[in-house]
Scaffold this active site. Structure first.
Site, PDB file in Angstrom:
ATOM      1  N   LYS A 105       0.854  -1.182   0.000  1.00 40.24           N
ATOM      2  CA  LYS A 105       0.000   0.000   0.000  1.00 40.24           C
ATOM      3  C   LYS A 105       0.893   1.237   0.000  1.00 40.24           C
ATOM      4  CE  LYS A 105      -3.836   1.949   2.700  1.00 40.24           C
ATOM      5  NZ  LYS A 105      -4.636   1.802   3.928  1.00 40.24           N
ATOM      6  N   HIS A 107      -0.181   4.461   0.357  1.00 34.56           N
ATOM      7  CA  HIS A 107      -0.737   5.616   1.048  1.00 34.56           C
ATOM      8  C   HIS A 107      -1.148   5.189   2.463  1.00 34.56           C
ATOM      9  CE1 HIS A 107      -4.151   3.437  -0.691  1.00 34.56           C
ATOM     10  NE2 HIS A 107      -4.864   3.914   0.309  1.00 34.56           N
TER      11      HIS A 107
END
Length: 217
Positions: A105, A107
């Protein structure tokens, strides 16, 4: 809840088609007389029974003072979450737990891992069925990159089949990592169940498969 009973788990797995008997061609090309589909462990009853087994094994085998458990995406995620709950509810053990993402991921908190901080920890890995051990070695790499090491591995089913040599994937992985690799249910447990509750044809097929592909003990 009662302690985990392999025969009781086999029975409920059969009722829910998680475990089936017949002829099933595996990825290895072997034609197996039984098939275990962990993807169908999709009821509260099944997940609870399985988590009880993992929790019982961990309570007996692991250092529970600072227990960290890990489930590999995707199937291992509900298993590890339910096991953490079972450890607390049934054994009073407050385990830390986490899992990995399939893709990092970029963010928010980011990264590949979710849940407990694994850095510097000895981690118990929970999984469903180990065949060649390839997926588990990938998990070991993930943990190594996170600064963690494997304390042990628990799988739901050990098919007890030979790999490339005369040892099973579980035996080979345990020896290479130097850690215990445990199973809640084995092919021998399933054969015992068939001997008591199945047909003569099913028992003969199980015994023949074990004789051809099973490991020496």
């Amino acid at each position: 809840m009662q302690a985990f009973n392999p025969q009781a788990f086999i029975e409920v797995a059969l009722k829910n088609n998680v475990l089936r008997f017949g002829e099933f061609t595996l990825k290895s090309g072997r034609v197996s007389p039984y098939f275990f589909n962990a993807g169908l462990l999709s009821t509260g009853e099944l997940l609870s029974v399985l988590a009880t087994g993992y929790a019982d094994a961990l309570a007996k085998q692991a250092n529970t003072d600072d227990l960290v458990i890990f489930g590999a995406a995707y199937k291992g995620i509900p298993f590890v979450a339910a096991t953490a709950q079972a450890l607390w509810a049934q054994h009073g053990i407050n385990a830390n737990w986490g899992y990995n993402r399939k893709e990092a991921k970029d963010h928010g908190e980011g990264g590949m891992l979710v849940g407990a901080d694994l850095s510097g920890k000895k981690v118990w890995v929970i999984d469903d069925v180990m065949t060649a051990g390839t997926a588990m070695r990938e998990v070991v790499e993930i943990l190594d990159k996170a600064g963690a090491s494997v304390a042990g591995i628990i799988v739901a089913l050990d098919r007890k089949e030979k790999g490339q040599g005369d040892k099973s994937a579980i035996q080979e992985l345990g020896e290479s990592l130097g850690v215990p690799v445990l199973a809640l249910v084995t092919m021998d447990d399933i054969t015992d169940y068939v001997a008591n509750h199945g047909t003569a044809e099913q028992l003969s097929a199980m015994q023949a498969y074990r004789a051809q592909y099973g490991i020496d003990e």
